[in-house]
Write a protein that holds these residues in place. Sequence first.
Motif, short mmCIF file in Angstrom:
data_model
loop_
_atom_site.label_atom_id
_atom_site.label_comp_id
_atom_site.label_asym_id
_atom_site.label_seq_id
_atom_site.Cartn_x
_atom_site.Cartn_y
_atom_site.Cartn_z
N GLN A 1 20.09 106.64 36.76
CA GLN A 1 19.86 105.40 37.26
C GLN A 1 18.50 104.98 37.52
O GLN A 1 17.80 106.40 38.00
N VAL A 2 17.88 104.28 37.61
CA VAL A 2 16.42 103.82 37.69
C VAL A 2 16.40 102.77 38.94
O VAL A 2 17.12 101.70 39.20
N SER A 3 15.15 102.90 39.73
CA SER A 3 14.77 102.14 40.82
C SER A 3 13.37 101.95 40.50
O SER A 3 12.46 102.60 39.89
N PHE A 4 12.90 100.50 40.84
CA PHE A 4 11.72 100.00 40.61
C PHE A 4 11.03 100.43 42.14
O PHE A 4 11.47 100.26 43.34
N ILE A 5 9.66 100.92 41.85
CA ILE A 5 8.75 101.13 43.31
C ILE A 5 7.44 100.28 42.88
O ILE A 5 7.13 99.95 41.67
N ASP A 6 6.79 100.07 43.99
CA ASP A 6 5.44 99.32 43.70
C ASP A 6 4.30 100.30 43.78
O ASP A 6 4.46 101.43 43.64
N TYR B 1 17.34 99.12 39.47
CA TYR B 1 17.71 98.39 38.01
C TYR B 1 19.11 98.49 37.58
O TYR B 1 19.83 99.72 37.48
N ASN B 2 19.68 97.36 37.57
CA ASN B 2 21.26 97.45 37.43
C ASN B 2 21.65 97.41 35.97
O ASN B 2 22.98 97.01 35.72
N VAL B 3 20.92 97.52 34.90
CA VAL B 3 21.28 97.59 33.45
C VAL B 3 21.57 98.99 33.34
O VAL B 3 20.83 99.81 33.23
N VAL C 1 22.14 95.36 23.67
CA VAL C 1 22.15 94.31 24.69
C VAL C 1 20.77 94.61 25.36
O VAL C 1 19.72 95.29 25.20
N LYS C 2 20.51 93.55 25.94
CA LYS C 2 19.24 93.43 26.67
C LYS C 2 18.94 94.54 27.94
O LYS C 2 19.57 94.62 28.71
N HIS C 3 17.71 95.30 27.53
CA HIS C 3 17.50 96.45 28.63
C HIS C 3 16.03 96.45 28.42
O HIS C 3 15.32 96.15 27.55
N LEU C 4 15.40 97.23 29.49
CA LEU C 4 14.16 97.80 29.49
C LEU C 4 13.87 99.27 29.00
O LEU C 4 12.78 99.77 29.34
N LEU D 1 11.26 91.90 35.88
CA LEU D 1 12.24 92.41 37.17
C LEU D 1 13.55 91.45 37.24
O LEU D 1 14.38 92.09 37.85
N SER D 2 13.60 90.34 36.32
CA SER D 2 14.88 89.67 36.35
C SER D 2 15.83 90.07 35.33
O SER D 2 17.03 89.57 35.29
N VAL D 3 15.53 91.15 34.55
CA VAL D 3 16.57 91.78 33.65
C VAL D 3 17.41 92.69 34.31
O VAL D 3 17.14 93.79 34.68
#
Length: 336
Positions: free
Chosen positions: A124-129, A138-140, A158-161, A226-228
């Motif tokens: 699973q993925v987290s966003f950092i600055d 990141y919840n996809v 499906v839509k993902h990054l 970030l809205s994905v």
Amino acid sequence: MMPEKSPRLSIGLPVYNGEKFLPDALDSLLNQTFTDFELIISDNASTDNTEAICLAYAAQDQRIRYYRNQENIGCARNFNLVFELSNTEYFKWAAHDDLHDPDFIRKCIEILDKDPSFILCSSQVSFIDEQGEFLQHYNVHIKADSPKKYERCHELLVKHLCYPIYGVIRSDALRKVPPMGSFGNADGIFLLRLGLVGKFYEIPEYLFFARTHPEQSMSMFFPGFLSVTDKNTQYSEGVFPDFYAYTVWWDSSKKGKILFPHWRMFWEYVISIYRVQMNLHEYLRCAISLYLKLKGNEPLLIKDLLKASQKIWQSWHYIPLKTDESNAELAASVQD
């Protein structure tokens, strides 16, 4: 003298002008609890301090192999090059700005060693600055772990990054798919093709930290990324990245040329499915998923035709093209 044993894993890190975040990314990889790897860095003719940073790290750690391209060969070619330079059981791509939990690689290798039916393992993925501080999760979650190809196909449409591309992958599986292409959503289509080869596993822990900053491609060409946070399969122009600029980012030689990025993606999706050996039922199920994926995209295909017609018309009449191409110009200057 016995030949030196090859490492089990190659980590490929393509980079261009990455001096700001590169040291943290290298420390994150070199401090993994799994240590049986080599780190292949391909510097795409950087003009900043990237070369000096890489040489300093390579002098301190024999696991690092540093290469520097004489000229910028484009993001896609550099991305493919680090895999071409490898010859190990497992492979992993890494970005110059992301971070990993110290146990990321160890836990991925354990999953792949335990179950040969999985060809890719990520987390699973987290966003950092920019400072490495947590922003959001990141919840996809891509659940491409079905033994059925058409179910994995549906999941990967499906839509993902595309973050699973930074997981640990079996090298023999990577050799069964074409290299990364130089077109919009090339990484997403690459993952689809890989998913049709075998199953993916996602570790239910946040072990990968994707950094967001103004210089990255998604910030420039997909400001709302970030809205994905869901798997909405319906696309529209309002939620699409700028695939015209992305195409130039992948391959700067396409700058100024007539492009059909959405038609290209449509074609690549189609051939991705029909290049795989499946029975009729599986093909039909994949085709239905593809239809659901592309439903509502007709305006984007029309947009390609209109933009191409406008450019042809204006070139015939020697009228400068007045559309805003600043993103595409910027793309050509930030090749990894």
